[in-house]
Every structure is written in structure tokens, then in C-alpha cells.
Motif scaffolding. Structure first.
Motif, mmCIF file in Angstrom:
data_model
loop_
_atom_site.group_PDB
_atom_site.id
_atom_site.type_symbol
_atom_site.label_atom_id
_atom_site.label_comp_id
_atom_site.label_asym_id
_atom_site.label_seq_id
_atom_site.Cartn_x
_atom_site.Cartn_y
_atom_site.Cartn_z
ATOM 1 N N LYS A 1 0.816 -1.208 0.030
ATOM 2 C CA LYS A 1 0.046 -0.137 -0.083
ATOM 3 C C LYS A 1 1.109 1.306 -0.126
ATOM 4 C CE LYS A 1 -3.801 -2.431 2.498
ATOM 5 N NZ LYS A 1 -4.371 -2.363 3.829
ATOM 6 N N SER A 2 2.230 1.078 0.424
ATOM 7 C CA SER A 2 2.981 2.449 0.553
ATOM 8 C C SER A 2 4.275 2.281 -0.244
ATOM 9 C CB SER A 2 3.272 2.532 2.080
ATOM 10 O OG SER A 2 3.646 1.363 2.508
ATOM 11 N N ILE A 3 4.667 1.167 -0.837
ATOM 12 C CA ILE A 3 5.888 0.948 -1.654
ATOM 13 C C ILE A 3 5.688 0.098 -2.757
ATOM 14 C CG2 ILE A 3 8.187 -0.397 -1.571
ATOM 15 C CD1 ILE A 3 7.910 -0.179 1.564
ATOM 16 N N PRO A 4 5.893 0.711 -3.869
ATOM 17 C CA PRO A 4 5.805 -0.175 -5.207
ATOM 18 C C PRO A 4 6.038 -1.594 -5.232
ATOM 19 C CG PRO A 4 6.847 2.086 -5.681
ATOM 20 C CD PRO A 4 6.940 1.827 -4.193
ATOM 21 N N GLY A 5 5.234 -2.395 -5.368
ATOM 22 C CA GLY A 5 5.403 -3.955 -5.234
ATOM 23 C C GLY A 5 5.677 -4.347 -4.059
ATOM 24 N N GLY A 6 5.688 -3.444 -2.900
ATOM 25 C CA GLY A 6 5.959 -3.992 -1.436
ATOM 26 C C GLY A 6 7.400 -4.130 -1.231
ATOM 27 N N VAL A 7 8.388 -3.744 -2.165
ATOM 28 C CA VAL A 7 9.620 -3.947 -1.814
ATOM 29 C C VAL A 7 10.332 -2.792 -2.535
ATOM 30 C CG1 VAL A 7 9.954 -6.377 -1.819
ATOM 31 C CG2 VAL A 7 9.881 -5.457 -4.052
ATOM 32 N N ASN A 8 11.505 -2.523 -2.041
ATOM 33 C CA ASN A 8 12.568 -1.372 -2.484
ATOM 34 C C ASN A 8 13.553 -1.930 -3.470
ATOM 35 O OD1 ASN A 8 11.186 1.138 -1.238
ATOM 36 N ND2 ASN A 8 11.921 0.079 0.661
ATOM 37 N N SER A 9 13.462 -3.057 -4.020
ATOM 38 C CA SER A 9 14.498 -3.548 -4.860
ATOM 39 C C SER A 9 13.658 -4.843 -5.190
ATOM 40 C CB SER A 9 15.842 -3.984 -4.283
ATOM 41 O OG SER A 9 16.675 -4.213 -5.019
ATOM 42 N N PRO A 10 13.591 -5.060 -6.706
ATOM 43 C CA PRO A 10 12.776 -5.928 -7.273
ATOM 44 C C PRO A 10 12.782 -7.504 -6.787
ATOM 45 C CG PRO A 10 13.306 -4.390 -9.082
ATOM 46 C CD PRO A 10 14.151 -4.223 -7.653
ATOM 47 N N VAL A 11 14.076 -8.041 -6.887
ATOM 48 C CA VAL A 11 14.464 -9.363 -6.520
ATOM 49 C C VAL A 11 13.940 -9.681 -5.185
ATOM 50 C CG1 VAL A 11 16.123 -11.080 -6.526
ATOM 51 C CG2 VAL A 11 16.330 -9.343 -8.183
ATOM 52 N N ARG A 12 13.699 -8.673 -4.325
ATOM 53 C CA ARG A 12 13.330 -8.993 -2.880
ATOM 54 C C ARG A 12 11.866 -9.358 -2.852
ATOM 55 N NH1 ARG A 12 15.365 -3.474 0.169
ATOM 56 N NH2 ARG A 12 17.430 -3.756 -0.532
ATOM 57 N N ALA A 13 10.991 -9.406 -3.973
ATOM 58 C CA ALA A 13 9.696 -9.549 -4.072
ATOM 59 C C ALA A 13 9.410 -11.146 -4.126
ATOM 60 C CB ALA A 13 9.059 -8.837 -5.268
ATOM 61 N N PHE A 14 10.246 -12.072 -4.634
ATOM 62 C CA PHE A 14 10.166 -13.569 -4.484
ATOM 63 C C PHE A 14 9.343 -13.773 -5.608
ATOM 64 C CE2 PHE A 14 11.530 -14.724 -0.130
ATOM 65 C CZ PHE A 14 12.740 -14.030 0.091
ATOM 66 N N GLN A 15 8.948 -12.972 -6.664
ATOM 67 C CA GLN A 15 8.096 -13.614 -7.472
ATOM 68 C C GLN A 15 8.627 -14.439 -8.598
ATOM 69 O OE1 GLN A 15 6.488 -9.904 -9.387
ATOM 70 N NE2 GLN A 15 5.486 -8.927 -7.610
ATOM 71 N N SER A 16 10.039 -14.369 -8.713
ATOM 72 C CA SER A 16 10.397 -15.077 -9.871
ATOM 73 C C SER A 16 10.777 -16.713 -9.309
ATOM 74 C CB SER A 16 11.956 -14.705 -10.046
ATOM 75 O OG SER A 16 12.853 -14.822 -9.234
ATOM 76 N N VAL A 17 10.521 -16.866 -8.062
ATOM 77 C CA VAL A 17 10.512 -18.378 -7.456
ATOM 78 C C VAL A 17 9.047 -18.569 -6.898
ATOM 79 C CG1 VAL A 17 12.983 -18.260 -6.667
ATOM 80 C CG2 VAL A 17 11.360 -17.043 -5.232
ATOM 81 N N ASP A 18 8.135 -18.074 -7.671
ATOM 82 C CA ASP A 18 6.827 -18.347 -7.269
ATOM 83 C C ASP A 18 6.148 -18.462 -5.770
ATOM 84 O OD1 ASP A 18 6.563 -18.770 -10.269
ATOM 85 O OD2 ASP A 18 7.208 -20.832 -9.811
ATOM 86 N N LYS A 19 6.725 -17.469 -5.283
ATOM 87 C CA LYS A 19 6.358 -17.299 -3.827
ATOM 88 C C LYS A 19 5.394 -16.172 -3.672
ATOM 89 C CE LYS A 19 7.762 -19.103 -0.650
ATOM 90 N NZ LYS A 19 7.395 -20.266 -0.236
ATOM 91 N N LEU B 1 16.799 -9.326 -15.547
ATOM 92 C CA LEU B 1 16.699 -10.660 -15.979
ATOM 93 C C LEU B 1 15.743 -11.593 -15.107
ATOM 94 C CD1 LEU B 1 20.434 -11.785 -16.862
ATOM 95 C CD2 LEU B 1 18.565 -11.427 -18.584
ATOM 96 N N THR B 2 15.589 -11.044 -13.916
ATOM 97 C CA THR B 2 14.711 -11.996 -13.132
ATOM 98 C C THR B 2 13.341 -11.824 -13.383
ATOM 99 O OG1 THR B 2 16.360 -11.768 -11.245
ATOM 100 C CG2 THR B 2 14.099 -12.277 -10.715
ATOM 101 N N PHE B 3 12.993 -10.612 -13.969
ATOM 102 C CA PHE B 3 11.625 -10.343 -14.588
ATOM 103 C C PHE B 3 11.382 -10.361 -16.094
ATOM 104 C CE2 PHE B 3 12.023 -8.515 -10.128
ATOM 105 C CZ PHE B 3 10.727 -9.243 -9.668
ATOM 106 N N GLU B 4 12.674 -11.245 -16.720
ATOM 107 C CA GLU B 4 12.598 -11.473 -18.303
ATOM 108 C C GLU B 4 12.402 -10.171 -18.914
ATOM 109 O OE1 GLU B 4 9.277 -14.110 -18.821
ATOM 110 O OE2 GLU B 4 9.893 -15.766 -17.958
ATOM 111 N N HIS B 5 13.046 -9.315 -18.472
ATOM 112 C CA HIS B 5 13.482 -7.863 -19.207
ATOM 113 C C HIS B 5 14.837 -7.804 -19.635
ATOM 114 C CE1 HIS B 5 9.243 -6.864 -18.391
ATOM 115 N NE2 HIS B 5 9.690 -6.636 -17.128
ATOM 116 N N GLN B 6 15.412 -7.292 -20.505
ATOM 117 C CA GLN B 6 16.664 -7.013 -20.794
ATOM 118 C C GLN B 6 16.872 -5.361 -20.887
ATOM 119 O OE1 GLN B 6 19.639 -9.155 -23.180
ATOM 120 N NE2 GLN B 6 18.071 -10.547 -23.808
ATOM 121 N N ASP B 7 16.013 -4.797 -20.954
ATOM 122 C CA ASP B 7 15.801 -3.204 -20.531
ATOM 123 C C ASP B 7 14.962 -2.852 -19.818
ATOM 124 O OD1 ASP B 7 18.105 -2.706 -23.158
ATOM 125 O OD2 ASP B 7 16.641 -4.044 -24.233
ATOM 126 N N SER B 8 15.189 -1.616 -19.447
ATOM 127 C CA SER B 8 14.236 -0.862 -18.592
ATOM 128 C C SER B 8 13.545 0.305 -19.384
ATOM 129 C CB SER B 8 14.780 -0.157 -17.544
ATOM 130 O OG SER B 8 13.946 0.697 -16.602
#
Length: 439
Positions: A15-33, A161-168
């Protein structure tokens, strides 16, 4: 394992941080959590989450925790410095001491400028390289990550790469045109590009890439890169944010005997506290303001707390060279035993390692390129992450990151890691129907 508190915090965080984390890999999305674990504290080789679950830490804040969390002497140095003040916006004696320490370990660094992060150091090093050469374009390599400044995010590794992008998104067409990206390890492609492009200011490279998973670099390749760049009067930048002080006191360049023009260093020079730095030849570094007209500034550059932690950490490493022998041997033994388990369970997995860092890839063949890394099995890596977490070991929540062994990882920790690995491989073998009859 109960992680209800982490789940509650994550719901609030979104509700207060984009994606709930301050660095994307920390979201655990790429390991299906469904949600990440939130860390409450660290001690030695262990992390503890908000539900007080204990984990053997194989992330080590992405490398700098070579002495583990809250190493007593480093913690004492930080506490002493805290009592004096936390930020002045003015120079301190300890900034000079840290610069001298770094210089004594890296022969390529004649002068050093401290920054607040590795990203900032990479951005500034490219800027000063452009000023030194009077040229505009840069060459980087696919899958190598040098922080999130615009020109260095083109075909980058790590979280992208974790989120299957090579550019931003948000990078202008002009920036993309000034960034030439080549496949790592392909010397002929580099040679062809240097022959056809005459506006190259610098080549920036991770001498041991660790942001598309660890890639084992051949010394001969780096030697050839060094030689051709020298002939073309281009600045060679080694990004040793991960490898600097991690693989040796003088990084990869000391081990291979290859001297870059500029070197980028990260938070390990602050003992894991927020800091970075870049340094190199005097004639290049003296272009930086206030000596020259390449502007770089930062209120928190050389922050006294980070600097104090860095001085203590590097001093410990310098005075106790056996630390490197210890962690390298532990890593080698661990990797050998992992390979035995891979063979025992006949799983499609392979391990790359260098010094005290390694990556396990779920692939049949050795991973040598970005394309190889992208083609490894993501589902198997998710099983691996989940199984290790269930067994009290926290490994990178992305197949594109490295694992780090610290000085304080014990024999008991190593056995626990291997137990988790064996349980992982057994699950994968059963799932793929390849479990050997003797198991």
C-alpha cells in the motif's frame, strides 16, 4: 514454517511501496512465492525473520558480508563512530584512511573517489571516461549489471533478467544509441566493433560476471580485451562491485594480473554499509571536480559510519590473509559435494564457482553465456528455493544471482546446506522421473 508476520507486513507494504519492496528481486516473484520473508536481524551466518525463523544466509547482502553479519570488531568500530556523529557534509580523516587502504590493495588505483553506492560509482566512472577520451559511446556486455543508471541498464543482468526484461522503460533512444552491447566472451565481436566504431569512450565489464548467475571467466579472454583496448586508446573499466575484496584483497585484477584503467567498487569497502567508490589512473581521476571539470558530488559520499566499518573490515582481511584460504576452501568443498549429489540423483544441474561465490544452474550443460543462463529451468530453481527455505536456508530468490560463502559459515551450516540440496534434488528427480533405482 510459520511466516504469517511476513505476509501481514507484505500486505501493508504494497500500500505504500511499489510492489511492496525497495528492490525488485526481493519480491520473491521469480521463485513463485506469494510474498517475501521480511528480515528482522542478522548475526554471524544467520538471518532471522519477523516470525523468528532462523536461516543460514547464502545471500550475504549480495556479497559484502564476507565476515558475516555484525562481526564483533566491525560492530564495535561502528558503535564508536556513531557516538561522534552520523553525517557532516564535510571531509573526515577516516575518508583518507579508507582511500589509502583501498589503494594499498588495488595496484590499478592511484586515486579513489568515494560514492554512496556501486550504481553511482559506475555512472561517474563512465562520465569521467567520456571526458578523458572526448568520445561518447560505451561498450558493455549482455547480462552484466552495473547499476541502474540509464546508459548501463541496456541489456543488463540481475533484477532485469529476473523479471524477463533486458532493458528498462524510461531510457531515451539517444542513450540506447550511445550504448553498444556485445555478447560476453566473444572477443571477435569486440574486435570487429572496435574496428568499425571510432567514437568509443570506454569498455565496462564485470571481470567475473555474477548478475546472470556466475559465469566462469577465462583469464586469456580478459588479457585479450585489455590488450586491444589499450591499443585503441579506450578506457577499460572493471566493475568489481561483487568481486572486489570478495575473491581477493585486490579483486579479480590481482588474481589475473590484469590492470584496468578504472575500477568500480561497492559496499564491501564499507563492510556492507552503504558506500561505493571508483578509482584508477591519476590522469583520469584528476579530471573530477574540484581538480577538473567533471562534476561528481554527494552529501553522504564517504559517510563516517560506512567508512569506519570499511576500514575495520578491510584491515581484518588484510591482516588475516588466511580468511580467503578458508572461505575459498569451504566453497570448493561445498561445490564438490553438490556435484556428487547432482550425479547421485541424476538431475539436470551444474555449478559455476570462483573463490567464495557460486551459482547452481538447472541445466544439463555448463552455463557459459547469457543465453545459456536464460534457458535454464526456472521451475526447478523455484523448487530449489522453496525446499531450501523450508529447511532453514535462504538462497538467492532468482536463478540469475550468486550464492556467497562467508568466513563464519560453520561445518554445521555446510551440512545443513547439503541436506537441503539433497532434498531438493530428490524432489526434482521424482518430478522428472529420472530418480535412479539405487535411491
Amino acid at each position: 514454517m510459520n511466516t504469517d508476520n511476513s505476509k501481514k507486513i507484505y500486505e501493508k507494504a504494497k500500500k505504500s511501496i511499489p510492489g511492496g519492496v525497495n528492490s525488485p528481486v526481493r519480491a520473491f516473484q521469480s521463485v513463485d512465492k506469494e510474498y517475501p520473508i521480511f528480515i528482522k536481524r542478522g548475526s554471524g551466518s544467520k538471518l532471522y525473520d519477523e516470525d523468528e525463523n532462523e536461516y543460514v544466509d547464502m545471500i550475504g547482502s549480495w556479497g559484502p558480508m564476507i565476515l558475516g553479519h555484525n562481526y564483533p570488531k566491525v560492530l564495535e568500530a561502528v558503535k564508536r563512530e556513531l557516538e561522534k556523529g552520523t553525517s557532516f557534509g564535510l571531509p573526515t580523516k577516516k575518508e583518507v584512511e579508507l582511500a589509502e587502504l583501498v589503494k594499498s590493495c588495488f595496484p590499478s588505483i592511484e586515486k579513489l573517489r568515494l560514492t554512496t553506492s556501486g550504481t553511482e560509482a559506475a555512472m561517474a566512472s563512465v562520465r569521467v571516461a567520456r571526458a578523458f577520451t572526448g568520445k561518447n559511446k560505451i561498450i558493455k556486455f549482455e547480462g552484466c549489471y552495473h547499476g541502474h543508471s540509464d546508459s548501463l541498464l541496456v541489456k543488463a543482468g540481475s533484477g532485469l533478467l529476473t523479471f524477463e526484461h533486458q532493458d528498462s522503460n524510461g531510457i531515451t533512444e539517444g542513450v540506447v544509441k550511445d550504448t553498444i552491447t556485445l555478447p560476453f566472451g566473444d572477443f571477435e565481436k569486440l574486435k570487429e566493433t572496435l574496428e568499425s566504431e571510432k567514437d568509443i569512450a570506454c569498455v565496462i565489464i564485470e571481470p567475473i560476471p555474477a548478475n546472470m548467475g556466475l559465469i566462469e571467466t577465462e583469464m586469456e579472454y580478459l588479457e585479450k580485451v585489455r590488450e586491444i583496448i589499450r591499443k585503441e586508446n579506450i578506457v577499460l573499466i572493471f566493475d568489481e562491485v561483487i568481486s572486489g575484496f570478495r575473491v581477493s584483497l585486490g579483486g579479480v585484477q590481482k588474481i589475473f594480473g590484469i590492470i584496468p584503467d578504472l575500477t568500480i567498487l561497492g559496499k564491501i569497502i564499507g563492510g556492507g554499509y552503504p558506500v561505493g567508490g571508483f578509482g584508477g589512473k591519476k590522469e583520469i581521476m584528476d579530471l573530477i571536480s574540484p581538480v577538473g571539470n567533471v562534476y561528481h558530488a554527494g552529501t553522504l559520499s564517504g559517510n563516517p559510519i560506512s567508512v569506519a566499518a570499511g576500514i575495520e573490515t578491510i584491515s581484518i582481511l588484510k591482516e588475516n590473509p588466511e580468511i580467503y584460504e578458508n572461505i575459498n576452501k569451504k566453497t570448493e568443498n561445498l561445490v564438490n559435494k553438490i556435484n556428487e549429489l547432482i550425479k547421485k540423483y541424476n538431475v539436470p544441474a551444474t555449478v559455476n564457482y570462483f573463490g567464495s561465490l557460486f551459482t547452481i544452474f538447472f541445466a544439463k550443460e555448463k552455463v557459459k553465456t547469457l543465453e545459456d543462463a536464460m534457458n535454464t529451468d526456472s521451475e526447478f530453481y523455484s523448487i530449489y528455493f522453496d525446499t531450501m527455505l523450508e529447511n532453514g536456508i535462504i538462497v538467492p530468490p532468482s536463478k540469475y544471482e550468486a550464492h556467497f560463502v562467508s568466513y563464519v559459515h560453520s561445518d554445521e551450516d555446510m551440512e545443513k546446506i547439503l541436506t537441503g540440496m539433497e532434498k531438493t534434488f530428490e524432489k526434482i528427480a521424482k518430478k522428472s522421473g529420472t530418480i535412479p533405482k539405487h535411491i
